[in-house]
Design a protein around this motif. Structure first.
Motif, PDB file in Angstrom:
ATOM      1  N   THR A  24       2.338  20.429  10.112  1.00  0.00           N
ATOM      2  CA  THR A  24       3.436  19.475  10.200  1.00  0.00           C
ATOM      3  C   THR A  24       3.328  18.484   9.067  1.00  0.00           C
ATOM      4  N   GLU A  25       4.422  17.839   8.739  1.00  0.00           N
ATOM      5  CA  GLU A  25       4.366  16.762   7.753  1.00  0.00           C
ATOM      6  C   GLU A  25       3.865  15.500   8.439  1.00  0.00           C
ATOM      7  N   PHE A  26       2.976  14.780   7.782  1.00  0.00           N
ATOM      8  CA  PHE A  26       2.453  13.544   8.368  1.00  0.00           C
ATOM      9  C   PHE A  26       2.340  12.476   7.292  1.00  0.00           C
ATOM     10  N   LEU A  27       2.310  11.218   7.729  1.00  0.00           N
ATOM     11  CA  LEU A  27       2.196  10.090   6.826  1.00  0.00           C
ATOM     12  C   LEU A  27       0.740   9.735   6.605  1.00  0.00           C
ATOM     13  N   HIS A  28       0.425   9.358   5.381  1.00  0.00           N
ATOM     14  CA  HIS A  28      -0.941   8.959   5.032  1.00  0.00           C
ATOM     15  C   HIS A  28      -0.850   7.739   4.125  1.00  0.00           C
ATOM     16  N   THR A  29      -1.454   6.626   4.554  1.00  0.00           N
ATOM     17  CA  THR A  29      -1.388   5.374   3.812  1.00  0.00           C
ATOM     18  C   THR A  29      -2.693   5.134   3.066  1.00  0.00           C
ATOM     19  N   LEU A  30      -2.576   4.728   1.814  1.00  0.00           N
ATOM     20  CA  LEU A  30      -3.743   4.474   0.973  1.00  0.00           C
ATOM     21  C   LEU A  30      -3.962   2.978   0.816  1.00  0.00           C
ATOM     22  N   MET A  81       0.848  -1.200   0.000  1.00  0.00           N
ATOM     23  CA  MET A  81       0.000   0.000   0.000  1.00  0.00           C
ATOM     24  C   MET A  81       0.882   1.248   0.000  1.00  0.00           C
ATOM     25  N   PRO A  82       0.605   2.206  -0.881  1.00  0.00           N
ATOM     26  CA  PRO A  82       1.444   3.404  -0.959  1.00  0.00           C
ATOM     27  C   PRO A  82       1.305   4.278   0.292  1.00  0.00           C
ATOM     28  N   THR A  83       2.419   4.816   0.708  1.00  0.00           N
ATOM     29  CA  THR A  83       2.440   5.740   1.841  1.00  0.00           C
ATOM     30  C   THR A  83       2.938   7.095   1.349  1.00  0.00           C
ATOM     31  N   LEU A  84       2.214   8.155   1.717  1.00  0.00           N
ATOM     32  CA  LEU A  84       2.518   9.505   1.274  1.00  0.00           C
ATOM     33  C   LEU A  84       3.015  10.352   2.434  1.00  0.00           C
ATOM     34  N   HIS A  85       3.862  11.328   2.105  1.00  0.00           N
ATOM     35  CA  HIS A  85       4.305  12.331   3.070  1.00  0.00           C
ATOM     36  C   HIS A  85       3.580  13.624   2.713  1.00  0.00           C
ATOM     37  N   LEU A  86       2.673  14.069   3.560  1.00  0.00           N
ATOM     38  CA  LEU A  86       1.821  15.223   3.250  1.00  0.00           C
ATOM     39  C   LEU A  86       2.121  16.395   4.166  1.00  0.00           C
ATOM     40  N   ARG A  87       2.002  17.592   3.586  1.00  0.00           N
ATOM     41  CA  ARG A  87       2.131  18.827   4.386  1.00  0.00           C
ATOM     42  C   ARG A  87       1.188  19.873   3.806  1.00  0.00           C
ATOM     43  N   PHE A  88       0.250  20.345   4.624  1.00  0.00           N
ATOM     44  CA  PHE A  88      -0.675  21.407   4.233  1.00  0.00           C
ATOM     45  C   PHE A  88      -0.214  22.719   4.855  1.00  0.00           C
ATOM     46  N   TYR A  89      -0.453  23.820   4.131  1.00  0.00           N
ATOM     47  CA  TYR A  89       0.052  25.113   4.574  1.00  0.00           C
ATOM     48  C   TYR A  89      -1.066  26.114   4.865  1.00  0.00           C
ATOM     49  N   GLU A  90      -0.736  27.023   5.760  1.00  0.00           N
ATOM     50  CA  GLU A  90      -1.584  28.155   6.139  1.00  0.00           C
ATOM     51  C   GLU A  90      -3.007  27.715   6.470  1.00  0.00           C
ATOM     52  N   GLU A  91      -4.022  28.413   5.906  1.00  0.00           N
ATOM     53  CA  GLU A  91      -5.400  28.177   6.354  1.00  0.00           C
ATOM     54  C   GLU A  91      -5.959  26.823   5.960  1.00  0.00           C
ATOM     55  N   LEU A  92      -5.271  26.087   5.103  1.00  0.00           N
ATOM     56  CA  LEU A  92      -5.734  24.731   4.795  1.00  0.00           C
ATOM     57  C   LEU A  92      -5.709  23.842   6.022  1.00  0.00           C
ATOM     58  N   ASN A  93      -4.889  24.196   6.983  1.00  0.00           N
ATOM     59  CA  ASN A  93      -4.829  23.429   8.225  1.00  0.00           C
ATOM     60  C   ASN A  93      -6.141  23.477   9.015  1.00  0.00           C
ATOM     61  N   ASP A  94      -6.985  24.466   8.738  1.00  0.00           N
ATOM     62  CA  ASP A  94      -8.271  24.567   9.437  1.00  0.00           C
ATOM     63  C   ASP A  94      -9.133  23.325   9.245  1.00  0.00           C
ATOM     64  N   PHE A  95      -8.927  22.621   8.134  1.00  0.00           N
ATOM     65  CA  PHE A  95      -9.779  21.478   7.806  1.00  0.00           C
ATOM     66  C   PHE A  95      -9.253  20.156   8.356  1.00  0.00           C
ATOM     67  N   SER A 114      -5.355  15.706 -11.242  1.00  0.00           N
ATOM     68  CA  SER A 114      -5.476  14.350 -11.771  1.00  0.00           C
ATOM     69  C   SER A 114      -4.239  13.486 -11.511  1.00  0.00           C
ATOM     70  N   TYR A 115      -3.192  14.068 -10.977  1.00  0.00           N
ATOM     71  CA  TYR A 115      -1.961  13.307 -10.748  1.00  0.00           C
ATOM     72  C   TYR A 115      -2.232  12.070  -9.894  1.00  0.00           C
ATOM     73  N   ALA A 116      -1.787  10.904 -10.374  1.00  0.00           N
ATOM     74  CA  ALA A 116      -1.944   9.646  -9.635  1.00  0.00           C
ATOM     75  C   ALA A 116      -0.795   9.501  -8.646  1.00  0.00           C
ATOM     76  N   VAL A 117      -1.106   9.524  -7.374  1.00  0.00           N
ATOM     77  CA  VAL A 117      -0.057   9.506  -6.348  1.00  0.00           C
ATOM     78  C   VAL A 117       0.689   8.171  -6.359  1.00  0.00           C
ATOM     79  N   GLN A 118       1.960   8.261  -5.980  1.00  0.00           N
ATOM     80  CA  GLN A 118       2.836   7.092  -5.959  1.00  0.00           C
ATOM     81  C   GLN A 118       3.420   6.904  -4.559  1.00  0.00           C
ATOM     82  N   ASP A 119       3.828   5.682  -4.285  1.00  0.00           N
ATOM     83  CA  ASP A 119       4.408   5.378  -2.981  1.00  0.00           C
ATOM     84  C   ASP A 119       5.591   6.289  -2.688  1.00  0.00           C
ATOM     85  N   ASN A 120       5.589   6.817  -1.484  1.00  0.00           N
ATOM     86  CA  ASN A 120       6.679   7.647  -0.966  1.00  0.00           C
ATOM     87  C   ASN A 120       6.711   9.052  -1.571  1.00  0.00           C
TER      88      ASN A 120
END
Length: 249
Positions: free
Chosen positions: A23-29, A1-15, A62-68
């Motif tokens: 902060t950067e966090f891991l998200h597994t699909l 299962m692919p694992t992503l390193h995600l980081r949201f900035y500024e007001e997007l953190n409200d959600f 539309s970008y298809a996310v990839q592992d890591n």
């Protein structure tokens, strides 16, 4: 299962959940997904996103996310020119026009007072708002996150403030509208542009004191509402001063 390193900035953190914010966090699909699917699965409407960088390269939804993959997601930039990087929207909205959902009636009236084209009805259904935004290329203003997740909406904003005057100030800053303000140019009732009329043309619609003390009038050609600089005008001027003077230095 692919694992992503995600980081949201500024007001997007409200959600996001508290532990995911700023902060950067891991998200597994558990399935193949586009970056848009990933973003909205975390509660962030795609209309709030202005720039997506995957491993330092700008991509579209539309970008298809990839592992890591290391993915950075940004909101609208107000002072930095990032136009060479943008990949999300091919057709920017040159003239800001709005459609407001049924819960933001006072905001709609204030925007009309400032001269902005703002559609509103208190019985709009979400599907109607989305279709109007898509057909007329309008920006959706709403406090409903699910509405902003509709695919046909390309431009929208989740209004975080609860007080109408604060909502207006946020919209002015968010879309940098200060130089586009044209007070008293639109009908507060139906949104149409007002036109100057001769007093004789509206005389039969005026109260005796209004006939006596006022000379200059505007009328909405759609709904027929007549406007003049009565006692309400001074109150409106104070409100406008409060709203417009919120412009950041």
């Amino acid at each position: 299962m692919p694992t992503l390193h995600l980081r949201f900035y500024e007001e997007l953190n409200d959600f996001l959940r508290p532990e995911q914010r700023k902060t950067e966090f891991l998200h597994t699909l558990n399935r193949n997904a586009s970056v848009k699917d990933v973003i909205e699965s975390l509660g962030v409407p795609h209309t709030e996103v202005e720039l997506i960088l995957v491993n330092g390269v700008s991509v579209d939804f539309s970008y298809a996310v990839q592992d890591n993959d290391r993915i950075s997601i940004y909101p609208q930039f107000e002072s930095l020119d990032i136009s060479p990087l943008l990949r999300l929207r091919d057709k920017p909205l040159r003239q800001p026009r709005f459609v407001v959902d049924s819960n933001l009636g006072r905001l709609a009236r204030y925007l009309r007072l400032l001269g902005f084209d703002c559609l509103y009805r208190n019985d709009y259904r979400d599907v109607e708002v989305a279709e109007i935004a898509n057909r007329q290329r309008r920006i959706v203003l709403t406090r409903d996150r699910l509405l902003l997740r509709r695919k046909i909406i390309t431009h929208g904003y989740f209004v975080r403030a609860s007080l109408p005057r604060e909502q207006v100030k946020v919209i002015l800053r968010r879309f940098d509208l200060y130089r586009a303000v044209k007070p008293f140019s639109r009908c507060m009732r139906c949104n149409s542009v007002l036109v100057d009329v001769n007093k004789k043309q509206v005389l039969e619609r005026l109260e005796p004191l209004t006939r006596e003390h006022y000379r200059d009038f505007k009328r909405c050609d759609r709904c027929g509402q007549v406007y003049w600089r009565g006692s309400h005008y001074d109150r409106a001027q104070l409100l406008l001063k409060e709203l417009i003077e919120s412009e950041p230095d």
